[in-house]
Enzyme design. Structure first.
Site, short mmCIF file in Angstrom:
data_model
loop_
_atom_site.label_atom_id
_atom_site.label_comp_id
_atom_site.label_asym_id
_atom_site.label_seq_id
_atom_site.Cartn_x
_atom_site.Cartn_y
_atom_site.Cartn_z
N GLU A 200 -10.95 13.04 -8.82
CA GLU A 200 -11.48 12.05 -9.78
C GLU A 200 -12.50 11.10 -9.17
OE1 GLU A 200 -8.01 10.41 -11.74
OE2 GLU A 200 -7.54 12.32 -12.70
N GLU A 319 -6.18 19.34 -13.78
CA GLU A 319 -5.06 18.42 -14.00
C GLU A 319 -5.10 17.96 -15.45
OE1 GLU A 319 -4.53 15.22 -11.06
OE2 GLU A 319 -4.13 13.86 -12.74
#
Length: 543
Positions: A200, A319
């Site tokens: 991220e 994810e």
């Protein structure tokens, strides 16, 4: 809808009695599965689950739902945990998460002490850096090898960098600790399917961000490290996966342009399309077909960006937990969540997604297994059924049913025919479904000159089974998923009316279908999901 009413509708569905007082709740839907060609293809092991780094004192909204389910502290000796993973034969596991870019590896000439994560206000996500001892890495690999898992490991992409302003980080990535860690892994003979770089950090980032230019150059370095370390090894060289972030078109495009061909094998993106875990509207979102469909644009755009700028790579969802910040309490770990989860698997697979990693295997409210006990939550069984029944080939589907009836179809896994997934988001309508492979059925002589509509073609409910049923395929398999006692927040899922729970000997229960005559109509209860295996469905794309 109460359980008794649901059961009454169920009987109405099965008996197809339009005269009942519940007749207004029974509707017909006609489905055409286009079996001549595949619209996309998934990986053989499409279903994936994650293991995260969060320590026990990771909390959100006055709840601390992680317990001891971290990569670092989870009890790997529990038999039910091993059996739950082994049931997939194999399960793909991604090790990673928010804290992975703060993990250093206790190997080589590490200059700092190897300490656990601890709360620290000035740290990324409120925690200090943490350390992975090689003894723990050995234990993890013993477990992963024993259970036959396919492993993706998320590497630290911030090591050596420094914070600039806002979320932005700059400076050179220090690859030495990572190289020493990969060296150790290879020296021990540990099989890693893929190494993922960073978590991220794309675009604006979550907590921290790195520019696409820096990220792309670092990927070239990491590719050289992997090539060098595996050059003389008997182990299969792992894939390189990146960036494990939220999709932003411009950033992702530039990353692929900077890194270039032959570097990144897989492009991962994360999805939490239900919003925050404490949103009181979570259940409404899960049961709203138009809300669920919004995310399809992201799947489409990710695939398009890869085709335009990096056709050598494949898209993965690296994810996805539905609701962020550990998931939704009394939602993510209950039956209702499977409407979102199975819909995500179906929708993403239509857009060339090769792998879909669920956050998490254990930990938070969104764990497939309950923390501490490792008893499977409902989504575990949804994942296992998908993995066993839905093959790689994805087929186009047309339906005249309302938006609340969602339909996906794949070539069956490991056998002939087609498997359908039917998701009924309506709380009052039971559907009886007829299925065709798109071949026009001539109903009478007068209709020959008239172009038939979908409904005209399929007036008579049937399952299309090709030119004959003499191959022994006289029955189809059905797997109907409903909540125990009609409670949609139940942590127990029923399969064909029987609760799914570990056996008295601590084993994962058998997932037994009911058999129905291959020509009979399919019936789908309100607020339920069904896998329907059509063993002799005439689909040349599945030959």
């Amino acid at each position: 809808m109460g359980f008794k009413v649901c059961f009454f509708v169920f009987l109405s569905c099965l008996l197809l009695v339009p005269e009942t007082t519940m007749a207004q709740d029974v509707k017909h839907a006609s489905i055409v599965i286009e079996g001549a060609s595949r619209i996309s293809e998934t990986d053989e092991n499409f279903v994936c689950a994650t293991l995260d780094w969060w320590p026990h004192d990771k909390c959100n909204y006055d709840n601390c739902p992680w317990g001891y389910s971290s990569v670092i502290n989870m009890d790997l000796s529990r038999p039910l945990l091993a059996k739950a993973v082994q049931a997939f034969k194999p399960l793909r596991i991604r090790i990673g998460g928010s804290l992975q870019d703060q993990v250093i590896y206790d190997v080589g000439n590490l200059k700092t002490p190897c300490r656990p994560f601890r709360k620290m206000n000035s740290g990324l996500f409120g925690f200090s850096k943490g350390c992975l001892h090689m003894k723990r890495w050995d234990e993890l690999n013993s477990f992963l090898t024993e259970t036959g898992a396919i492993v993706t490991f998320g590497l630290n992409a911030l090591h050596g960098r420094h914070k600039l302003r806002g979320n932005a980080w700059g400076g050179a990535w220090n690859h030495i600790n990572t190289q020493d860690f990969i060296n150790y892994t290879v020296s021990k003979g540990y099989a890693i399917d893929s190494w993922e770089f960073g978590n991220e950090l794309s675009g604006n980032g979550v907590g921290a961000s790195v520019s696409a230019e820096l990220y792309g150059k670092d990927l070239i370095v990491l590719r050289e490290v992997i090539n060098k370390v595996y050059k003389d090894s008997q182990l299969t060289k792992p894939s390189l996966v990146a960036p494990g972030g939220f999709y932003e078109q411009q950033w992702y495009s530039k990353l692929l342009q900077i890194s270039g061909p032959g570097v990144v094998d897989v492009v991962t993106h994360h999805i939490y399309n239900l919003g925050s875990g404490n949103d009181p509207e979570l259940v409404k979102k899960i049961l709203n077909p138009s809300y669920l469909s919004k995310i399809s644009e992201t799947f489409k755009n990710v695939n398009q960006t890869i085709q335009e700028h990096g056709p050598w790579a494949s898209p993965w969802v690296g994810e996805s937990g539905g609701a962020y910040n550990s998931g939704g309490r009394h939602v993510s770990d209950t039956f209702i969540d499977s409407f979102w989860y199975l819909d995500q698997l179906g929708m993403s697979s239509k857009h060339n997604t090769k792998v879909y990693c669920r956050q998490t295997l254990v930990g938070g409210f969104y764990g497939l297994l309950e923390k501490g006990t490792f008893v499977p939550n409902p989504d575990y069984y949804s994942a296992l059924l998908w993995h066993r029944l839905m093959g790689k080939g994805v087929l186009a589907v047309r339906s005249d049913g309302p938006p609340h009836l969602r339909v996906y179809a794949h070539c069956s896994k490991g056998r002939a025919g087609v498997t359908m997934l039917l998701i009924n988001l309506s709380n009052q309508t039971c559907f009886t479904v007829s299925v065709s492979n798109g071949v026009n059925i001539v109903l009478n002589a007068e209709s020959k000159q008239r172009k038939k509509s979908l409904l005209d073609t399929l007036k008579k409910p049937f399952s299309w089974i090709g030119s004959k049923a003499s191959d022994g395929y006289l029955n189809r398999e059905e797997y109907h998923l409903t909540p125990e006692n009609g409670d949609f927040r139940s942590k127990t899922m029923n399969l064909n009316g029987k609760p799914l729970k570990p056996t008295a000997t601590g084993d994962i229960p058998n997932l037994e279908p009911v058999l129905r005559g291959v020509n009979s109509p399919v019936n789908v209860l309100p607020l339920s999901m069904s896998f329907i295996v059509l063993p002799n469905f005439d689909a040349s794309a599945c030959s």
